[in-house]
Design an enzyme around this catalytic site. Structure first.
Site, PDB file in Angstrom:
ATOM      1  CE  LYS A 175      -2.109  -3.502   9.235  1.00  0.00           C
ATOM      2  NZ  LYS A 175      -2.589  -4.135  10.280  1.00  0.00           N
ATOM      3  CE  LYS A 245      -1.385 -12.455  10.521  1.00  0.00           C
ATOM      4  NZ  LYS A 245      -2.432 -11.387  10.326  1.00  0.00           N
TER       5      LYS A 245
END
Length: 296
Positions: A175, A245
């Site tokens: 991911k 992030k």
């Protein structure tokens, strides 16, 4: 695990809300939901979910718990904090984390939960809020093969593509790389769209031509054509703050593997500038407006 386990769902935000609605609609056994946002909780309760009064209340009743949270700190707090899953869940409970976290965080949480007899699966999701609503997400899973076999049918309530990426943390590895590539591509696309326009080629013409050539991509067709070209950046979509992030996680992962991630670091500088310029809460392809404005 019984044929139709009782499911818990924690985190009903931009992605979690529609994912939970798909689970409620498709799962034949009870689904228990919890979120601090009463409006979000009411929506899934009206669809048939049972409201939990707390994380502990949910954990005590569920056989499998699905998490959709902003990041690793929140996942750790829900799993290991006071009144969290580790203290309230029964041995044999399975926790499936649909959030995006650092790889090291996923592996550390899995180890801590294992001490309480609780199994952990990292299963971060990709694609858009629309895909979450349609149940057509791509889900990347890190788990032992036998555990993956148990949770795969549940993940298919939410995803049309479910990929076993290896052991614990493998889902997060894939991911983070997926996201880093997308964010880098969108930044590069924004640069070249600005260049084309200043060089006398209309952005629409550029994207039409490139979409027929070797520069075509998912980023061009989805973010370029649907958001960057019309300069339409929908609310409640993935913001630049979240990009930072995830890029931070990807950069840390690369460095831990002995790779200096120069592409990701360059993209990070663009999105950091976007946040500093007040674009932080906006859908991340809005970076094109920053580049256009600054002349970068």
């Amino acid at each position: 695990m019984q044929t139709s386990p009782t499911l818990g769902f924690i985190g009903l935000g931009v992605m979690g809300g529609p994912m939970c609605l798909n689970v409620v609609a498709k799962h034949p056994a009870p689904v228990i939901a919890f979120d601090l946002n009463e409006v979000a909780l009411n929506e899934v309760a009206e669809a048939g979910a049972r409201r939990a009064s707390s994380i502990a209340d949910l954990a005590a009743s569920a056989d499998v718990i699905l998490l959709s949270l902003p990041g690793g700190k929140q996942v750790e707090a829900v799993c290991l904090g006071e009144g969290g899953i580790a203290s309230a869940g029964r041995p044999g409970l399975i926790v499936v984390d649909l959030s995006t976290t650092a790889v090291a965080e996923a592996r550390a949480i899995a180890a801590r939960l294992a001490e309480a007899g609780i199994q952990f699966v990292d299963a971060p999701v990709a694609r858009t809020r629309q895909a979450a609503q349609a149940g057509t997400l791509s889900i990347m899973v890190g788990a032992a093969p036998d555990l993956f076999a148990k949770v795969e049918p549940l993940l298919r309530y939410m995803g049309s593509d479910v990929t076993h990426c290896g052991g614990t943390g493998g889902g997060q590895v894939v991911k983070l790389i997926n996201n880093a590539l997308l964010f880098e591509h969108v930044a590069a696309l924004a640069e070249m769209m600005v260049v084309a326009e200043r060089a006398g080629v209309a952005p629409a013409t550029l994207l039409e031509a490139v979409s027929k050539g070797s520069g075509d991509s998912f980023a061009l067709r989805n973010h370029g054509l649907k958001a960057m070209l019309p300069r339409e950046f929908p609310e409640r979509s993935f913001p630049s703050e979240y990009v930072l992030k995830d890029l931070g996680y990807a950069i840390d992962l690369a460095k831990s593997c002995g790779v200096e991630p120069k592409m990701s670091t360059t993209a990070q500088s663009y999105y950091r500038a976007a946040v500093e310029a007040g674009f932080g809460p906006r859908y991340f392809p809005s970076i094109i407006e920053l580049l256009d404005r600054s002349g970068s």
